[in-house]
Design an enzyme around this catalytic site. Structure first.
Site, short mmCIF file in Angstrom:
data_model
loop_
_atom_site.label_atom_id
_atom_site.label_comp_id
_atom_site.label_asym_id
_atom_site.label_seq_id
_atom_site.Cartn_x
_atom_site.Cartn_y
_atom_site.Cartn_z
N HIS A 159 41.38 36.57 37.97
CA HIS A 159 41.67 35.14 37.90
C HIS A 159 41.82 34.61 39.32
O HIS A 159 42.40 35.29 40.17
CB HIS A 159 42.99 34.88 37.17
CG HIS A 159 43.01 35.40 35.77
ND1 HIS A 159 42.43 34.72 34.73
CD2 HIS A 159 43.56 36.51 35.25
CE1 HIS A 159 42.61 35.42 33.62
NE2 HIS A 159 43.28 36.52 33.90
N ASN A 161 42.13 30.59 41.63
CA ASN A 161 42.68 29.25 41.51
C ASN A 161 41.80 28.43 40.59
O ASN A 161 40.75 27.96 40.99
CB ASN A 161 42.72 28.58 42.88
CG ASN A 161 43.70 29.29 43.78
OD1 ASN A 161 44.81 29.61 43.36
ND2 ASN A 161 43.28 29.56 45.01
N GLY A 162 42.22 28.28 39.38
CA GLY A 162 41.48 27.40 38.46
C GLY A 162 40.37 28.08 37.69
O GLY A 162 39.79 27.49 36.78
N GLY A 163 40.04 29.33 38.00
CA GLY A 163 38.90 29.95 37.31
C GLY A 163 39.19 31.38 36.88
O GLY A 163 40.11 32.02 37.38
N ASP A 268 36.00 28.99 52.32
CA ASP A 268 37.00 29.80 51.62
C ASP A 268 36.84 31.28 51.97
O ASP A 268 36.80 32.14 51.09
CB ASP A 268 36.86 29.56 50.10
CG ASP A 268 38.13 29.91 49.35
OD1 ASP A 268 39.17 30.16 50.00
OD2 ASP A 268 38.09 29.92 48.10
P1 ATP Z 1 39.84 31.78 44.59
O1 ATP Z 1 39.85 31.14 43.25
O2 ATP Z 1 40.72 31.11 45.57
O3 ATP Z 1 38.43 32.00 45.09
P2 ATP Z 1 39.82 34.58 44.05
O4 ATP Z 1 38.62 34.78 44.92
O5 ATP Z 1 40.83 35.67 44.07
O6 ATP Z 1 40.52 33.22 44.42
P3 ATP Z 1 38.01 34.29 41.82
O7 ATP Z 1 36.95 33.81 42.73
O8 ATP Z 1 38.23 33.55 40.55
O9 ATP Z 1 39.43 34.35 42.55
O10 ATP Z 1 37.73 35.81 41.49
C1 ATP Z 1 38.65 36.59 40.78
C2 ATP Z 1 38.29 38.05 40.97
O11 ATP Z 1 37.11 38.34 40.25
C3 ATP Z 1 37.99 38.43 42.41
O12 ATP Z 1 39.14 38.76 43.11
C4 ATP Z 1 37.04 39.60 42.25
O13 ATP Z 1 37.78 40.79 42.21
C5 ATP Z 1 36.37 39.34 40.93
N1 ATP Z 1 34.99 38.85 41.14
C6 ATP Z 1 34.60 37.60 41.47
N2 ATP Z 1 33.27 37.50 41.55
C7 ATP Z 1 32.78 38.73 41.27
C8 ATP Z 1 31.45 39.30 41.22
N3 ATP Z 1 30.38 38.57 41.47
N4 ATP Z 1 31.34 40.61 40.92
C9 ATP Z 1 32.44 41.37 40.68
N5 ATP Z 1 33.70 40.90 40.74
C10 ATP Z 1 33.89 39.61 41.02
#
Ligand code: ATP
Ligand code: MG
Length: 412
Positions: A159, A161-163, A268
């Site tokens: 998870h 921020n928001g997704g 980001d």
């Molecule tokens: P933010 O919302 O600020 O970007 P974040 O990067 O921790 O924060 P998300 O981008 O929602 O949050 O991603 C959540 C998690 O999902 C990530 O920390 C990562 O471990 C996993 N993730 C995201 N994209 C992928 C991908 N393409 N392949 C595998 N794991 C992924």
């Protein structure tokens, strides 16, 4: 006319082989070894050329499916069976993190050339060879539209921020994807604009940038479908050994250089937005390609994050220099295995406390100790995290420092 598409045929060392319907990657390797008995070491993967003449590596059933789809697509277009030459490939051993590493030469000091490291960074051999290849998979899927009905959600990857990001199976292509689902407060017109702006992702063609398959809106949620990276994000690895980190930084900088050359700011940069896979690839994700998406997101999330440069926290001008601060801070975090402004065990949350922001703006930036890290890594983070934006290295200086000066940089 059903079934009129000619079958997929591969050519191995001048001999042609009609691929059986349910052929597996393992079977193709066995056939390669039988047809070319002199191969030593035995192949662990193979390559073919796409329509642009780029070499694509196949090392899984999924990638084999993509290659077969490519054969069918070519056959459909030419109306005849068009044998696809494949070439055996033996892979080098991988290290613990499954990343190929040059253990002798992590980072170069400013101004000094380091032939062994720059050679390995430019090397076209090993699994990093994939770094220069377009994935046929991305191209094939993005020719069609992805819909909610095509997707089977398998598990939550994380998870943000928001997704929420899900590991997802895309039925028509049989491809595993990472699908990020974000609830958005966007009008129809704003949704249309977001989709139009995201379209540029189809044109992003760098092995240091996550592949984009497509996006769609369902009710008030957007789903963004991207390449799944089976190593996850780099916030999950603790302290990363310096030689591996050197390789990661090279990948991140190549990805950033590519985005900047397209006049796209990442906005980001942080370890959770740097992904790795077991092929040893390092790729950037979650960059700010859609202004409207960022605007809609800030309606529900107030956008301060702990990786922002001091000038950005103060509401000043945002530019490449601010991205370089975030690169330095992320490097520091990956080297230490913790966010350097917080005590061991604490992670920066989406609600950054005022005291932390004050500390980033007013205090001397944290550094690495000479006891545990090389002078070149320490200097790299110090240079990137200079309080004065203009004092931070520009792209050219960054590329030279990493021995990547042969890459063209288009913006300073
Ligand atoms: P933010 O919302 O600020 O970007 P974040 O990067 O921790 O924060 P998300 O981008 O929602 O949050 O991603 C959540 C998690 O999902 C990530 O920390 C990562 O471990 C996993 N993730 C995201 N994209 C992928 C991908 N393409 N392949 C595998 N794991 C992924
Ligand atoms: Mg993210």
């Amino acid at each position: 006319m059903a079934n009129s598409v000619p079958p997929a045929v591969v050519r191995i060392d001048g001999k042609e082989w009609v691929l059986p319907l349910e052929v597996s990657f393992r079977t193709v390797l066995d056939v390669l070894a039988q047809v070319m008995p002199a191969l030593n070491p035995l192949p662990t993967a193979f390559e073919y050329e796409d329509e642009d003449g780029d070499r694509i590596t196949v090392c899984s059933d999924e990638e084999l499916t993509a290659m077969i789809s490519f054969c069918h697509w070519r056959n459909r277009h030419s109306g005849r069976s068009h044998p696809l030459s494949i070439y055996p490939k033996a892979k080098k051993k991988k290290n613990k993190l499954n990343l190929e590493v040059n253990t002798r030469a992590p980072l170069t000091s400013a101004g000094k050339s380091n032939p062994s490291s720059s050679e390995s960074m430019h090397s076209r051999s090993g699994s990093f060879r994939r770094a220069n290849e377009k994935t046929a998979l991305v191209k094939l899927i993005s020719e069609g539209q992805i819909t909610r009905q095509d997707l089977q959600y398998l598990e939550i990857l994380g998870h943000g921020n928001g997704g929420t990001v899900y590991r997802t199976f895309h039925q028509p292509s049989k491809v595993i994807m990472a699908v990020k689902v974000i609830a958005l407060d966007a009008t129809q017109e704003e949704q249309r604009q977001i989709m139009a702006e995201l379209d540029i992702l189809h044109k992003c063609d760098s092995s240091y940038i996550i592949g984009f398959y497509g996006a769609f809106f369902a009710e008030n949620r957007i789903s963004i479908c991207a390449e799944y990276m089976d190593g996850g994000s780099l916030d999950g690895y603790g302290a990363i050994p310096e030689p591996v980190l050197g390789r990661i930084i090279v990948g991140v900088v190549k990805g950033l250089n590519y985005l900047w050359s397209l006049k796209i700011m990442h906005r980001d940069i942080k370890p959770s937005n740097v992904l790795v896979n077991t092929q040893g690839c390092v790729k950037l994700c979650d960059f700010g390609v859609s202004v409207q998406l960022l605007t809609s997101l800030t309606k529900t999330f107030i956008g301060t994050n702990a990786y922002m440069a001091p000038e950005r926290i103060l509401g000043g001008e945002y530019g490449i220099h601010s991205e370089i601060w975030s690169l330095g801070l992320s490097t520091l975090e990956m080297a230490l295995g913790r966010f350097p402004y917080l005590p061991e065990g604490s992670k920066p949350s989406s609600l950054v406390p005022f005291e932390l922001l004050q500390c980033i703006v007013n205090e001397k930036p944290p550094t690495l100790s000479l006891e545990h890290f090389s002078p070149s890594l320490i200097e790299f983070t110090q240079q990137c995290m200079q309080k004065l934006p203009k004092a931070r290295p520009g792209i050219t200086a960054l590329l030279v420092r990493l021995g990547l000066n042969k890459l063209t940089s288009t913006i300073e």
